[in-house]
Motif scaffolding. Structure first.
Motif, short mmCIF file in Angstrom:
data_model
loop_
_atom_site.label_atom_id
_atom_site.label_comp_id
_atom_site.label_asym_id
_atom_site.label_seq_id
_atom_site.Cartn_x
_atom_site.Cartn_y
_atom_site.Cartn_z
N PRO A 30 -13.00 -2.09 -4.15
CA PRO A 30 -11.67 -1.49 -3.98
C PRO A 30 -11.62 -0.52 -2.81
O PRO A 30 -12.64 -0.03 -2.34
CB PRO A 30 -11.45 -0.77 -5.31
CG PRO A 30 -12.82 -0.48 -5.82
CD PRO A 30 -13.69 -1.60 -5.34
N ILE A 31 -10.40 -0.23 -2.37
CA ILE A 31 -10.16 0.80 -1.36
C ILE A 31 -9.59 1.99 -2.10
O ILE A 31 -8.50 1.92 -2.68
CB ILE A 31 -9.17 0.31 -0.27
CG1 ILE A 31 -9.66 -0.98 0.38
CG2 ILE A 31 -8.92 1.41 0.76
CD1 ILE A 31 -10.94 -0.87 1.16
N PRO A 75 -7.52 0.34 -12.88
CA PRO A 75 -6.91 1.34 -11.99
C PRO A 75 -7.38 1.20 -10.53
O PRO A 75 -6.58 1.35 -9.61
CB PRO A 75 -7.35 2.67 -12.59
CG PRO A 75 -7.56 2.38 -14.04
CD PRO A 75 -8.13 0.98 -14.06
N GLY A 76 -8.66 0.90 -10.32
CA GLY A 76 -9.15 0.71 -8.96
C GLY A 76 -8.51 -0.48 -8.28
O GLY A 76 -8.14 -0.43 -7.10
N LEU A 77 -8.35 -1.59 -9.02
CA LEU A 77 -7.68 -2.76 -8.47
C LEU A 77 -6.22 -2.45 -8.18
O LEU A 77 -5.70 -2.81 -7.12
CB LEU A 77 -7.79 -3.95 -9.43
CG LEU A 77 -7.06 -5.22 -8.99
CD1 LEU A 77 -7.66 -5.79 -7.70
CD2 LEU A 77 -7.08 -6.27 -10.09
N LEU A 83 -2.07 -0.37 -2.06
CA LEU A 83 -2.34 -0.04 -0.65
C LEU A 83 -2.21 -1.28 0.24
O LEU A 83 -1.62 -1.22 1.32
CB LEU A 83 -3.74 0.56 -0.52
CG LEU A 83 -4.16 0.98 0.89
CD1 LEU A 83 -3.22 2.01 1.47
CD2 LEU A 83 -5.59 1.51 0.87
N LEU A 84 -2.75 -2.41 -0.21
CA LEU A 84 -2.62 -3.65 0.57
C LEU A 84 -1.14 -4.00 0.76
O LEU A 84 -0.73 -4.40 1.85
CB LEU A 84 -3.35 -4.80 -0.13
CG LEU A 84 -4.87 -4.74 -0.14
CD1 LEU A 84 -5.44 -5.78 -1.09
CD2 LEU A 84 -5.44 -4.92 1.25
N GLY A 85 -0.35 -3.86 -0.30
CA GLY A 85 1.08 -4.15 -0.20
C GLY A 85 1.81 -3.22 0.74
O GLY A 85 2.62 -3.65 1.57
N LYS A 86 1.51 -1.92 0.67
CA LYS A 86 2.15 -0.94 1.55
C LYS A 86 1.80 -1.16 3.01
O LYS A 86 2.60 -0.90 3.89
CB LYS A 86 1.76 0.48 1.13
CG LYS A 86 2.45 0.95 -0.11
CD LYS A 86 2.02 2.36 -0.48
CE LYS A 86 2.74 2.81 -1.74
NZ LYS A 86 2.23 4.09 -2.23
N ARG A 87 0.59 -1.64 3.26
CA ARG A 87 0.13 -1.87 4.63
C ARG A 87 0.37 -3.31 5.09
O ARG A 87 -0.03 -3.69 6.18
CB ARG A 87 -1.36 -1.54 4.75
CG ARG A 87 -1.73 -0.07 4.53
CD ARG A 87 -1.73 0.76 5.80
NE ARG A 87 -2.41 0.14 6.89
CZ ARG A 87 -3.72 0.21 7.14
NH1 ARG A 87 -4.50 0.89 6.33
NH2 ARG A 87 -4.24 -0.39 8.18
#
Length: 196
Positions: A30-31, A75-77, A83-87
């Motif tokens: 995860p990020i 929660p990590g996923l 974050l992937l969606g926002k970016r």
């Protein structure tokens, strides 16, 4: 399209020069923010995460099906997917349930429609109908290849499976990957061995 291995820079900054090519990579873990307070998932083996994504979201595509994306449980996923969606990063191979995790990704690269299926061998963190996780390798991949062939010019199956540190895939893995080619995949993108 350039096929690469794991994106797992930990807390290091990464500078890449790839001439705006599309890259398909495995997001190995995860990020998360460096100061996160998430609990480690109860599993055997190390738990990892990284703190940053590549700067250019238009060129990277990630498969999330691997043995580390669930290292900080759901929660990590969820933080990573948000974050992937926002970016505006495109991804496949994990989700809120089995159906979402198995959902292929369709992209266009130089006018060619490419379908990408992300999956991993059976391990900790696979999705179920009720739980988030990764797309587990299984017979469903053959149906997904068949369905995608009707929509795209080319199919890629990206699989996180193999014996770590072995320069050659096992005969079983070779036969399995060749069966995906026989079923209609143009490319099988294997990763997890930690060996090019």
């Amino acid at each position: 399209m350039i096929l690469v291995g794991d994106w797992a820079p930990d807390k290091k900054k990464v500078n890449l020069d790839y001439n705006n090519s599309v890259l398909l990579a495995n997001l190995e873990g995860p990020i998360l923010p460096d100061n996160h307070k998430l609990k480690l998932a109860p599993k055997v083996g190390p738990n990892i995460y990284s703190t940053q994504l590549p700067m250019d979201n238009g060129c990277f595509i990630f498969t999330l099906a691997n043995n580390h994306i669930m290292d900080y449980s759901t929660p990590g996923l969820e933080i990573t997917l948000d974050l992937l969606g926002k970016r505006d990063f495109r991804y496949c191979g994990a989700g809120k349930n089995t159906s979402e995790a198995r959902n292929p990704l369709i992209i266009k690269d130089n006018g060619v429609r490419i379908g990408i299926i992300g999956c991993c061998e059976t391990q900790f963190g696979v999705a179920s109908h009720l739980h988030a996780g990764t797309a587990e390798l299984g017979p469903w991949v053959y149906r997904a290849i068949d369905n995608l062939q009707k929509e795209v010019d080319s199919v890629i199956v990206s699989i996180h499976a193999a014996v770590e540190d072995s320069p050659w895939p096992s005969p079983y893995i070779q036969e399995l990957y060749r069966s995906f080619i026989d079923a209609g995949a143009a490319v099988v993108h294997g990763h997890h061995s930690h060996v090019p």
